[in-house]
Design an enzyme around this catalytic site. Structure first.
Site, mmCIF file in Angstrom:
data_model
loop_
_atom_site.group_PDB
_atom_site.id
_atom_site.type_symbol
_atom_site.label_atom_id
_atom_site.label_comp_id
_atom_site.label_asym_id
_atom_site.label_seq_id
_atom_site.Cartn_x
_atom_site.Cartn_y
_atom_site.Cartn_z
ATOM 1 N N LYS A 1 7.456 -5.190 7.086
ATOM 2 C CA LYS A 1 7.362 -6.378 7.945
ATOM 3 C C LYS A 1 7.898 -6.060 9.337
ATOM 4 O O LYS A 1 7.309 -6.460 10.353
ATOM 5 C CB LYS A 1 8.149 -7.541 7.305
ATOM 6 N N ARG B 1 8.452 2.016 1.768
ATOM 7 C CA ARG B 1 9.830 2.426 2.038
ATOM 8 C C ARG B 1 10.339 3.377 0.964
ATOM 9 O O ARG B 1 11.039 4.354 1.252
ATOM 10 C CB ARG B 1 10.742 1.196 2.118
#
Length: 336
Positions: free
Chosen positions: A74, A227
């Site tokens: 994000k 990630r």
């Protein structure tokens, strides 16, 4: 000036400014443009149109709200939007804004076209978020002057800006605040194919050579989250530095044995969560509070970190009666 640059380390400041002409660190594995961004195709398409329209109109983007599990980039998308719009990105977080004066100070220092990114917005206090209502709609903020019977409200204009918020808990936002966003975009877990593309690209940046089966293995263990892919790749980079003559199969086995990550990406806490439901509560259902007490973990940790992925791979069911593991989870635990 209280706004710190991205190179300043002062702990007192609550916002960072990233200028569009600052080079990104060579160690960064995150994409810099929408063209380089892999995955989230519907969101990319929408952002392409919105950015192109705003640039043609010479106007700011409409406010954007990103929500979804952690680790889905994000913040990266916010940096990309600032890059594509050729504007500055100012970054802060909900917990860092402790009082209305903090937010007013941020808004009063915004320049025309700036993009303000606020992470963990669900942790912003309700009395603070009220300042944003008029700022988002009319680009003004109301400031109370004096106290008591002589108190007056003074309206102060702020520059046109774009507010981008990120949250892992959309339901925690108040309806009045959520309704002020034109763009409410949900980021989903990444497909294995998209993760493989990210892994191949970033492995090259880290000077790692790996065969197709190892790329697939890392993707399978990344829980649909870029990630985690990058974290594994950086660990592999470290192993390679120490082991000059690297054996791909050896490093693969060593890393995942050390990290307690199985072939589906389940780690020690995931397995402890599933095994506790299976062994102590006869596969469920069991209340989250009871489960958290049994494995000595906070409810928020289980709900925010463990459960999203278990729900995604159909290992867990949530209902009004509590948590229950599925037949697929039972088979996985038994090694079948």
């Amino acid at each position: 000036m209280w706004i710190k640059s991205s190179q300043t380390k002062s702990p007192e400041r609550i916002i960072e400014t990233t200028h569009k002409d600052i080079d990104v660190s060579e160690n960064s594995l995150r994409p810099k443009t929408l063209q380089d961004y892999v995955g989230q195709e519907q969101i990319k398409k929408h952002l392409w149109v919105s950015i192109a329209s705003a640039r043609l109109r010479n106007a700011s983007l409409e406010h954007i709200l990103f929500y979804g599990p952690p680790g889905l980039w994000k913040t990266t998308l916010s940096n990309i939007i600032a890059h594509e719009m050729w504007w500055n990105l100012k970054v802060t977080s909900g917990p860092a804004i402790e009082k209305q004066a903090d937010l007013i100070s941020i808004l009063s220092n915004i320049e025309p076209g700036d993009i303000l990114f606020i992470d963990e917005i669900h942790r912003l206090r309700p009395q603070i978020e009220e300042v944003l209502y008029t700022a988002m709609e009319d680009f003004v903020i109301d400031i109370m002057v004096w106290k008591g019977t002589g108190a007056q409200s003074v309206r102060m204009p702020v520059a046109n800006f774009t507010l981008i918020w990120a949250t892992t808990k959309l339901s925690a936002l108040s309806n009045p605040l959520r309704d002020r966003f034109w763009n409410v975009l949900k980021l989903d877990f990444y497909s294995g194919n998209d993760l493989e593309k990210i892994i191949v690209k970033n492995a090259f940046l880290l000077d790692l050579e790996m065969e197709k089966d190892l790329v697939c293995a890392i993707a399978n263990r990344s829980r649909g989250t870029p990630r985690i892919s990058n974290r594994i790749l950086k660990i592999m980079r470290d192993y390679k530095i120490i082991w000059k003559e690297i054996n791909q199969n050896k490093i693969f086995k060593e890393i995942f044995l050390d990290l307690w990550i199985d072939d589906l990406g389940l780690d020690y806490l995931d397995k402890k969560y599933l095994q506790t439901i299976y062994e102590k509560f006869a596969c469920g259902p069991v209340w989250l509070g009871t489960l958290a007490s049994s494995i000595w973990e906070e409810e928020a940790t289980l709900e925010d970190v463990v459960e999203p992925y278990l729900l995604q791979i159909w290992f867990l069911e949530k209902s009004s009666r509590g948590r229950k593991i599925t037949d697929s989870a039972i088979l996985h635990l038994s090694g079948k």
